[in-house]
Write an enzyme that holds these catalytic residues in place. Structure first.
Site, PDB file in Angstrom:
ATOM      1  N   TYR A  12       0.822  -1.294  -0.070  1.00  0.00           N
ATOM      2  CA  TYR A  12      -0.076  -0.128  -0.054  1.00  0.00           C
ATOM      3  C   TYR A  12       1.043   1.428  -0.054  1.00  0.00           C
ATOM      4  O   TYR A  12       0.387   2.143  -0.662  1.00  0.00           O
ATOM      5  CB  TYR A  12      -1.148   0.124   1.184  1.00  0.00           C
ATOM      6  CG  TYR A  12      -1.963   1.121   1.025  1.00  0.00           C
ATOM      7  CD1 TYR A  12      -3.218   1.082   0.307  1.00  0.00           C
ATOM      8  CD2 TYR A  12      -1.700   2.437   1.717  1.00  0.00           C
ATOM      9  CE1 TYR A  12      -4.078   2.102   0.445  1.00  0.00           C
ATOM     10  CE2 TYR A  12      -2.733   3.514   1.586  1.00  0.00           C
ATOM     11  CZ  TYR A  12      -3.728   3.152   0.754  1.00  0.00           C
ATOM     12  OH  TYR A  12      -4.681   4.238   0.882  1.00  0.00           O
TER      13      TYR A  12
ATOM     14  N   PHE B 126      -6.873  22.736 -24.214  1.00  0.00           N
ATOM     15  CA  PHE B 126      -7.181  21.220 -24.473  1.00  0.00           C
ATOM     16  C   PHE B 126      -8.453  20.873 -23.642  1.00  0.00           C
ATOM     17  O   PHE B 126      -8.476  21.514 -22.630  1.00  0.00           O
ATOM     18  CB  PHE B 126      -5.868  20.294 -23.931  1.00  0.00           C
ATOM     19  CG  PHE B 126      -6.190  18.820 -24.151  1.00  0.00           C
ATOM     20  CD1 PHE B 126      -6.239  18.366 -25.455  1.00  0.00           C
ATOM     21  CD2 PHE B 126      -6.842  18.083 -23.139  1.00  0.00           C
ATOM     22  CE1 PHE B 126      -6.558  16.993 -25.743  1.00  0.00           C
ATOM     23  CE2 PHE B 126      -6.931  16.715 -23.437  1.00  0.00           C
ATOM     24  CZ  PHE B 126      -6.856  16.114 -24.566  1.00  0.00           C
ATOM     25  N   THR B 127      -9.219  19.844 -24.024  1.00  0.00           N
ATOM     26  CA  THR B 127     -10.628  19.773 -23.570  1.00  0.00           C
ATOM     27  C   THR B 127     -10.619  19.514 -21.949  1.00  0.00           C
ATOM     28  O   THR B 127     -11.196  20.313 -21.444  1.00  0.00           O
ATOM     29  CB  THR B 127     -11.156  18.457 -24.194  1.00  0.00           C
ATOM     30  OG1 THR B 127     -10.299  17.358 -23.877  1.00  0.00           O
ATOM     31  CG2 THR B 127     -11.511  18.720 -25.567  1.00  0.00           C
TER      32      THR B 127
ATOM     33  N   ASP C 113       1.765  20.993 -19.790  1.00  0.00           N
ATOM     34  CA  ASP C 113       0.977  20.094 -19.705  1.00  0.00           C
ATOM     35  C   ASP C 113       2.014  19.366 -20.727  1.00  0.00           C
ATOM     36  O   ASP C 113       2.003  19.380 -21.815  1.00  0.00           O
ATOM     37  CB  ASP C 113      -0.109  20.279 -20.691  1.00  0.00           C
ATOM     38  CG  ASP C 113      -1.089  18.951 -21.047  1.00  0.00           C
ATOM     39  OD1 ASP C 113      -0.565  18.088 -20.797  1.00  0.00           O
ATOM     40  OD2 ASP C 113      -2.173  19.177 -21.328  1.00  0.00           O
TER      41      ASP C 113
ATOM     42  N   LYS D  55       0.292   8.747 -23.020  1.00  0.00           N
ATOM     43  CA  LYS D  55       0.844   9.252 -24.385  1.00  0.00           C
ATOM     44  C   LYS D  55       2.459   8.899 -24.663  1.00  0.00           C
ATOM     45  O   LYS D  55       2.722   7.596 -24.532  1.00  0.00           O
ATOM     46  CB  LYS D  55       0.578  10.732 -24.679  1.00  0.00           C
ATOM     47  CG  LYS D  55      -0.764  11.259 -23.956  1.00  0.00           C
ATOM     48  CD  LYS D  55      -1.990  10.753 -24.738  1.00  0.00           C
ATOM     49  CE  LYS D  55      -3.470  11.149 -24.198  1.00  0.00           C
ATOM     50  NZ  LYS D  55      -3.593  12.349 -23.515  1.00  0.00           N
TER      51      LYS D  55
ATOM     52  N   ARG E 111     -12.589  16.667 -33.879  1.00  0.00           N
ATOM     53  CA  ARG E 111     -11.980  17.655 -33.321  1.00  0.00           C
ATOM     54  C   ARG E 111     -12.528  19.139 -33.955  1.00  0.00           C
ATOM     55  O   ARG E 111     -11.745  19.673 -34.758  1.00  0.00           O
ATOM     56  CB  ARG E 111     -10.742  17.459 -33.349  1.00  0.00           C
ATOM     57  CG  ARG E 111     -10.025  16.628 -32.192  1.00  0.00           C
ATOM     58  CD  ARG E 111     -10.375  17.061 -31.075  1.00  0.00           C
ATOM     59  NE  ARG E 111      -9.988  16.189 -29.828  1.00  0.00           N
ATOM     60  CZ  ARG E 111     -10.447  15.765 -28.838  1.00  0.00           C
ATOM     61  NH1 ARG E 111     -11.878  16.168 -28.602  1.00  0.00           N
ATOM     62  NH2 ARG E 111      -9.993  15.367 -27.935  1.00  0.00           N
TER      63      ARG E 111
ATOM     64  N   PHE F  53     -18.561  15.708 -26.538  1.00  0.00           N
ATOM     65  CA  PHE F  53     -18.112  14.977 -27.446  1.00  0.00           C
ATOM     66  C   PHE F  53     -17.977  13.459 -27.074  1.00  0.00           C
ATOM     67  O   PHE F  53     -18.205  12.638 -28.018  1.00  0.00           O
ATOM     68  CB  PHE F  53     -16.914  15.459 -28.008  1.00  0.00           C
ATOM     69  CG  PHE F  53     -15.665  15.520 -27.278  1.00  0.00           C
ATOM     70  CD1 PHE F  53     -15.358  16.737 -26.221  1.00  0.00           C
ATOM     71  CD2 PHE F  53     -14.757  14.409 -27.088  1.00  0.00           C
ATOM     72  CE1 PHE F  53     -14.414  16.549 -25.446  1.00  0.00           C
ATOM     73  CE2 PHE F  53     -13.722  14.529 -26.186  1.00  0.00           C
ATOM     74  CZ  PHE F  53     -13.584  15.510 -25.252  1.00  0.00           C
TER      75      PHE F  53
HETATM   76  C1  PLP Z   1      -4.818  13.127 -22.904  1.00  0.00           C
HETATM   77  C2  PLP Z   1      -4.405  14.562 -22.580  1.00  0.00           C
HETATM   78  C3  PLP Z   1      -4.841  14.973 -21.469  1.00  0.00           C
HETATM   79  C4  PLP Z   1      -5.410  14.388 -20.352  1.00  0.00           C
HETATM   80  O1  PLP Z   1      -4.844  13.164 -19.885  1.00  0.00           O
HETATM   81  P1  PLP Z   1      -5.783  11.725 -19.436  1.00  0.00           P
HETATM   82  O2  PLP Z   1      -4.612  10.895 -19.188  1.00  0.00           O
HETATM   83  O3  PLP Z   1      -6.428  11.385 -20.629  1.00  0.00           O
HETATM   84  O4  PLP Z   1      -6.468  12.042 -18.409  1.00  0.00           O
HETATM   85  C5  PLP Z   1      -4.375  16.543 -21.019  1.00  0.00           C
HETATM   86  N1  PLP Z   1      -3.618  17.071 -21.862  1.00  0.00           N
HETATM   87  C6  PLP Z   1      -3.333  16.550 -23.252  1.00  0.00           C
HETATM   88  C7  PLP Z   1      -2.524  17.490 -24.030  1.00  0.00           C
HETATM   89  C8  PLP Z   1      -3.598  15.250 -23.546  1.00  0.00           C
HETATM   90  O5  PLP Z   1      -3.617  14.949 -24.779  1.00  0.00           O
END
Ligand code: PLP
Length: 459
Positions: free
Chosen positions: A73, A125-126, A216, A259, A383, A450
């Site tokens: 843990y 970004f969303t 980010d 990513k 998009r 979306f």
């Molecule tokens: C995917 C992404 C996020 C969010 O990350 P998650 O792992 O999907 O929660 C934030 N910023 C960018 C630019 C992304 O491509």
């Protein structure tokens, strides 16, 4: 001399069969899914270019690492491996693991934004903007104008426009700004990089006003590849060094490990700011899990740690980005309108030029993504106006200049023959574009619409 081919710096050890389906079958499935590719079952998809998020193929070394998961843990060995990898590769002092990127955004937005403050970003970004707005922040777009023009071939369309930053300070004062949120390889602009030169200028400007840069960092490595290829002085620098330099201009980052980090789940927040780190640890315990796992299992953290070392290998990142370029090249040869230059993780079809007969409120990109699935079983993502959502003040649709369909390439998953199939399908649709009709939205969620919106074809 013609550029020599770079093949994948790996070979395939295990395969996952994928299903071939008929056009009639797919027409039925897309209707059931409300013409939203997010609502298709993945087993009905032939080539899945919905996203590069969490869809990477892990290496044998990452899989082997998963067998070494320490599922204690608290204080799991794998947390310390991930912490060390982050410190060596990104160069920040403190690590807070999270289950994925948006959890790190949640913590950062809540702790670093006062209601009414602006958060300048090089395009939205969303999830990032959603968390910012939930924390009472106001998104302020500071990307250069070229980023909004799908035909501009500017090599660094992700650059920040310093005049836009200055205007905000002149009008509202530096204290009205929470921090700068800077994203490498800007997703919503088509995976477009910024230059190191631009970042250096932004960092100097931010320092003048005592503002922090929080990256980010989701697609930082892909951005580093473009710097290596396009920017003077970087041609002979290893990606690993370029990344360290890039991150050195920030106070920290939020990260979706799904990513760049080559794993199926994971994320983190990293920072050099001890006070913020202490508060973030308090908050991660409430929302994610103890600060040495943050919603991840020990084996997941091990895979992230190993992925960090693999992602900065020059041959890997070259073959990754060049596969994206390959698809872009095939589409250009076929006359299909795409966003140029091609970005680091995806090729974007320009739905406005593809379907000029459809007005934006008939959701051209959404319609095109549905048609592409019916034609070949290729899954892509809208998009455009659907992703942009509604303005929280007026309640009107936001009308982005870019109305795009994203063909996103998972890392180490598909071959260039798969890319050929995709290109041929897009070309076939382009030749019969006049028959493609728009959609109307029949179900609309109140945020991030979306993902779950449903549509019906217009007559
Ligand atoms: C995917 C992404 C996020 C969010 O990350 P998650 O792992 O999907 O929660 C934030 N910023 C960018 C630019 C992304 O491509």
């Amino acid at each position: 001399m013609k550029q020599r081919t770079i093949a994948e710096p790996y070979k395939i050890k295990m395969v996952e069969p994928i299903k071939m389906t008929t056009r009639e079958y797919r027409a039925e499935k897309v209707r059931e899914a409300g013409y939203n590719t997010f609502l298709l079952h993945s087993e009905d998809v032939y080539i899945d270019l919905l996203t590069d998020s969490g869809t990477s193929a892990m290496s044998d070394r990452q899989w082997a690492g998963m067998m070494l998961g320490d599922e204690a843990y608290a204080g799991a060995r794998n947390f310390y491996n991930m912490e060390r990898a982050m410190q060596e590769i990104y160069g920040f002092k403190y690590l807070v693991p999270t289950h994925q990127g948006r959890a790190a955004e949640h913590i950062t937005s809540q702790l670093r934004t006062k209601p009414g403050q602006y958060v300048p970003m090089n395009m939205y970004f969303t999830t990032t903007r959603e968390h910012m707005e939930r924390a009472g922040g106001i998104f302020y777009d500071c990307i250069i104008d070229e980023a909004h023009d799908p035909q501009s071939e500017h090599p660094f369309k992700g650059n920040v426009d310093l005049n836009k930053l200055q205007r905000l300070v002149d009008e509202k004062g530096a204290e009205s700004i929470a921090y700068l949120s800077i994203a490498p390889c800007v997703n919503m602009a088509g995976g477009q990089p910024f230059s190191m030169e631009n970042l250096r200028q932004v960092a100097e400007w931010a320092k003048r006003y005592g503002l922090a840069i929080i990256f980010d960092a989701t697609r930082a490595v892909e951005n580093c590849y473009f710097i290596q290829q396009r920017e003077e002085g970087y041609a002979n620098k290893p990606i690993r060094e370029i990344l360290r330099e890039m991150m050195s201009y920030g106070e920290g980052c939020t990260m979706s490990s799904k990513k760049d980090n080559l794993v199926n789940i994971g994320g983190f927040l990293a920072t050099n700011n001890e006070e913020f780190f202490i508060k973030a640890k308090e908050m991660v315990v409430v929302f994610e899990g103890l600060h040495t796992y943050g919603g991840l299992s020990g084996r997941d953290m091990e895979a992230v740690a190993r992925g960090m070392y693999e992602m900065v290998e020059d041959a890997y990142i070259a073959s990754r980005v060049r596969q994206v370029e390959y698809l872009g090249q095939r589409l250009r040869e076929g006359g299909v309108p795409i966003v140029l230059p091609v970005g680091g993780h995806a090729v974007f079809l320009d739905a406005k030029r593809f379907l000029p007969h459809l007005p934006q409120e008939h959701f051209p990109a959404q319609a095109l993504a549905a048609e592409l699935y019916v034609d070949s079983g290729v899954r892509s993502m809208e998009r455009g106006i659907v992703s942009a959502g509604r303005d929280p003040v007026t309640g009107e649709h936001r009308r982005p200049k870019l109305e795009l369909v994203r063909l996103t390439i998972p890392r180490r998953v598909y071959t260039n023959l798969h890319m050929d199939v995709v290109a041929e399908s897009c070309q076939a649709l382009y030749e019969e574009r006049d028959r493609i009709k728009g959609l109307k939205m029949v179900y609309e969620p109140s945020s991030l619409r979306f993902f779950q919106a449903r549509f019906e074809p217009l007559p």
